[in-house]
Design an enzyme around this catalytic site. Sequence first.
Site, PDB file in Angstrom:
ATOM      1  N   ILE A 167       5.365   5.822 -10.904  1.00 26.65           N
ATOM      2  CA  ILE A 167       4.818   4.474 -10.829  1.00 26.65           C
ATOM      3  C   ILE A 167       4.400   4.232  -9.382  1.00 26.65           C
ATOM      4  O   ILE A 167       4.896   4.884  -8.467  1.00 26.65           O
ATOM      5  CB  ILE A 167       5.816   3.402 -11.322  1.00 26.65           C
ATOM      6  CG1 ILE A 167       7.151   3.486 -10.578  1.00 26.65           C
ATOM      7  CG2 ILE A 167       6.036   3.517 -12.808  1.00 26.65           C
ATOM      8  CD1 ILE A 167       8.168   2.446 -11.034  1.00 26.65           C
ATOM      9  N   ASP A 168       3.478   3.317  -9.176  1.00 19.76           N
ATOM     10  CA  ASP A 168       2.908   3.098  -7.849  1.00 19.76           C
ATOM     11  C   ASP A 168       3.965   2.632  -6.846  1.00 19.76           C
ATOM     12  O   ASP A 168       4.986   2.057  -7.223  1.00 19.76           O
ATOM     13  CB  ASP A 168       1.793   2.048  -7.906  1.00 19.76           C
ATOM     14  CG  ASP A 168       0.605   2.515  -8.728  1.00 19.76           C
ATOM     15  OD1 ASP A 168       0.424   3.732  -8.862  1.00 19.76           O
ATOM     16  OD2 ASP A 168      -0.135   1.646  -9.244  1.00 19.76           O
ATOM     17  N   MET A 169       3.651   2.838  -5.575  1.00 24.26           N
ATOM     18  CA  MET A 169       4.578   2.488  -4.507  1.00 24.26           C
ATOM     19  C   MET A 169       5.038   1.041  -4.603  1.00 24.26           C
ATOM     20  O   MET A 169       6.231   0.745  -4.449  1.00 24.26           O
ATOM     21  CB  MET A 169       3.911   2.727  -3.142  1.00 24.26           C
ATOM     22  CG  MET A 169       4.772   2.319  -1.951  1.00 24.26           C
ATOM     23  SD  MET A 169       4.001   2.711  -0.359  1.00 24.26           S
ATOM     24  CE  MET A 169       2.675   1.489  -0.322  1.00 24.26           C
ATOM     25  N   ARG A 239      -3.587  -1.997 -13.869  1.00 26.66           N
ATOM     26  CA  ARG A 239      -4.280  -2.699 -12.791  1.00 26.66           C
ATOM     27  C   ARG A 239      -5.795  -2.656 -12.984  1.00 26.66           C
ATOM     28  O   ARG A 239      -6.497  -3.662 -12.810  1.00 26.66           O
ATOM     29  CB  ARG A 239      -3.882  -2.096 -11.449  1.00 26.66           C
ATOM     30  CG  ARG A 239      -2.404  -2.274 -11.131  1.00 26.66           C
ATOM     31  CD  ARG A 239      -1.946  -1.376 -10.007  1.00 26.66           C
ATOM     32  NE  ARG A 239      -2.643  -1.688  -8.755  1.00 26.66           N
ATOM     33  CZ  ARG A 239      -2.558  -0.940  -7.661  1.00 26.66           C
ATOM     34  NH1 ARG A 239      -1.817   0.168  -7.670  1.00 26.66           N
ATOM     35  NH2 ARG A 239      -3.197  -1.297  -6.568  1.00 26.66           N
TER      36      ARG A 239
END
Length: 305
Positions: A167-169, A239
């Site tokens: 998952i993104d930062m 997103r």
Amino acid sequence: MNLGLSPELRNRMQNNMVDEIINTDKENLLEDTTFIVDIDDKNTRIDKYLSDELADVSRSRIQKLLDEGMITVNNNKVKSNYKVAADDIINVHIPELVVPEIVPEDISLDIVYEDDDIIVINKPKGMVVHPATGHYSGTLVNALMYHCRDNLSGINGVLRPGIVHRIDMNTTGVIVACKNDYAHNFIAQQLSVHSITRKYYAIVHNQFNNTEGVVDAPIGRNFSYIECQLETGRTHQIRVHMASIGHPLLGDDVYGSGKSPFNLCGQTLHAGVLGFIHPTTKEYVEYSADLPEYFQKVISRLRNS
């Protein structure tokens, strides 16, 4: 500065390169690459355009490469805020990196569940999942190497031990890592056929006219609190999709404006639920993580506004 192309140059470049570019796997473009900008992408900032095209290269690194002249448009150096035009020819040279040794680090982990096969973590905002350019320390992998010692799958190589998905930062929430190759392959197979349950919670701009496909709870005048169920593992899927239908995530500085009155660090997106068939018991298991404190405070402020 005029970066337009003559018709002759445009035709010559397109004839020579378009077929090659179309058939290139964008996620593996890590050396010398050329793009011809499609008309649908005109007026997009070049750093954003390239961060979409080069999924494994961070936007900050793209900006650094632009500053160093490693990225040119029609053979001219440009700044990060340059807006691409249709038929621009963008040349990208990414120097080969010297990868440092990845070492275990004693970093506290919020462990949701752990056994001999898997470890489920509630990842905090700001933590990168695996080492990459500019982030060779402080990652989830560094922490897992310390906590699990040598008990991590090796399928994804030395930079991603144990990592079967990411998952993104600046996305928080549940993520599973695998302690052996059997568990890794077992869960990876479920990911490949989209049988894993992945529910995310987000705050997005604007309210919805209907609730089909989402759980829509308007908060404040111009925001909605939603639940999304991920169907594929595409990079930044939620997103990108929400921005494409006019509902960018609050705080998203890549697919939205990034502007908000809450001093946010990236998008308000939380991986709340993760479910899959356990590699050993062969039973369905599901793990969850509560919304982080900052997320709950934003919701409270919006509801009271």
